[in-house]
Design an enzyme around this catalytic site. Structure first.
Site, PDB file in Angstrom:
ATOM      1  N   GLU A  44      45.964   7.613 112.507  1.00 59.92           N
ATOM      2  CA  GLU A  44      46.375   8.592 111.490  1.00 59.92           C
ATOM      3  C   GLU A  44      47.391   7.999 110.534  1.00 59.92           C
ATOM      4  OE1 GLU A  44      48.964   9.697 115.157  1.00 59.92           O
ATOM      5  OE2 GLU A  44      47.008   8.815 114.787  1.00 59.92           O
ATOM      6  N   ASP A  58      38.687  14.417 112.149  1.00 54.43           N
ATOM      7  CA  ASP A  58      38.016  13.555 111.169  1.00 54.43           C
ATOM      8  C   ASP A  58      38.016  14.194 109.784  1.00 54.43           C
ATOM      9  OD1 ASP A  58      37.549  11.719 113.130  1.00 54.43           O
ATOM     10  OD2 ASP A  58      35.415  12.168 113.363  1.00 54.43           O
ATOM     11  N   HIS A  87      38.181  16.502 117.880  1.00 58.34           N
ATOM     12  CA  HIS A  87      38.107  15.306 117.024  1.00 58.34           C
ATOM     13  C   HIS A  87      37.282  15.508 115.756  1.00 58.34           C
ATOM     14  CE1 HIS A  87      40.338  12.483 119.556  1.00 58.34           C
ATOM     15  NE2 HIS A  87      39.821  13.130 120.601  1.00 58.34           N
ATOM     16  N   ASN A 102      43.975  17.107 117.068  1.00 56.88           N
ATOM     17  CA  ASN A 102      42.847  16.686 117.904  1.00 56.88           C
ATOM     18  C   ASN A 102      42.787  17.479 119.207  1.00 56.88           C
ATOM     19  OD1 ASN A 102      41.612  14.739 116.270  1.00 56.88           O
ATOM     20  ND2 ASN A 102      43.005  13.134 116.952  1.00 56.88           N
TER      21      ASN A 102
END
Length: 303
Positions: free
Chosen positions: A218, A192, A188, A183
């Protein structure tokens, strides 16, 4: 892994899957579970007949001793869906009345053993409303796996079933390695993508009877009913290897990291892990060992 479903004292586990895993389309009639282990879930009725029973080759297998091996059949005729009792021992009930054969109408209740299903036809607005509520309540929107709340509910039920019938039960807790760095470095949106791809691998690797969930940012979990810990560890090793072999460069969109690995902790139900909190703690302890050992590993009480 091979499922050991031949014990008639056990109950049905994972033959009903989340709707989006089945590629549900609007316009299909369905059964909704009103009473049974998978409360609130949906079984879609297509053009092929649906045989319900305890036998392994039943289209909808309900592992309960009061249900016959081939208990009842639902099929589609030009005039609509019909249901027939297949000479079952304890009968098929439609709206609390025993039947031999009958037409199904929207809202009918079907009772088979201790299970109760609600029939909804393709035009039912209630069916669509129910579907949206079910998805919001039980599925993680990013990965379309079970969410944490549903996972905890299912784990509690599986623990009770395991203890009641003296059947094995294992739990995998899975954590992506160095995900914060993904990240921080790639953003982000890339994170994803990673979460969705890992979730897809977990879903594809898991046999139908396993329960796959995203339980944290996660962190994932897989409930493994009816299998000793040795089999669960072997399955976990296969999952770990599949994720390590994942090629994310084929994805379009934001840049993604070149390699992703996971660490897995495995625990099983015994006298010391007889509650949800204790079993989760035991699996978390094994996950911590996997992280401390260098990540990209599977740890369990066996090693």
């Amino acid at each position: 892994m091979s499922s050991r479903d031949n014990d008639p004292s056990t109950t049905q586990r994972r033959t009903i899957r989340p709707q989006r895993e089945l590629g549900v389309e609007h316009g299909q009639a369905c059964l909704i579970v009103l009473q049974g282990q998978r409360l609130g879930q949906r079984i879609d009725l297509g053009r092929s007949p649906l045989v319900i029973g305890r036998a392994p080759d039943a289209d909808l297998q309900l592992l309960e001793h009061s249900i016959s091996r081939q208990h009842s059949r639902i099929w589609l005729e030009p005039s609509g869906y019909r249901i027939k009792d297949l000479d079952s021992t304890n009968k098929t009930f439609l709206n609390d009345q025993p039947i031999i054969e009958a037409e199904l109408k929207d809202g009918d209740h079907i009772t088979i053993g201790s299970w109760v299903f609600k029939f909804m036809d393709a035009s039912s607005l209630e069916m669509r409303y129910h579907e949206e509520l079910y998805l919001l309540a039980t599925l993680d929107p990013l990965t379309e796996l079970y969410n944490r709340r549903q996972f905890l509910e299912l784990l509690e039920k599986e623990l009770a079933r395991s203890a009641s019938h003296s059947r094995p039960l294992a739990l995998l807790i899975i954590d992506l390695d160095n995900f914060k760095e993904v990240n921080d470095r790639y953003g982000h949106p890339a994170g994803d993508i990673v979460l969705r791809r890992v979730a897809s691998i977990l879903r594809d690797q898991a046999p139908q009877e396993l329960i796959v969930s995203r339980i944290g940012g996660e962190e994932f979990a897989i409930i493994v009913p009816e299998q000793p810990i040795e089999h669960a560890v072997a399955f976990a090793e296969g999952v770990r290897a599949a994720v390590a072999a994942l090629d994310l460069h084929a994805d379009t969109g934001p840049p993604v990291p070149p390699g992703i690995t996971i660490s897995i902790g495995v625990a099983s139900r015994d006298a010391e892990t007889s509650t949800v909190s204790k079993l989760l703690r035991a699996a978390d302890e094994q996950l911590y060992r996997a992280k401390q050992a260098g990540r990209n590993k599977v740890c369990s009480p066996l090693r």
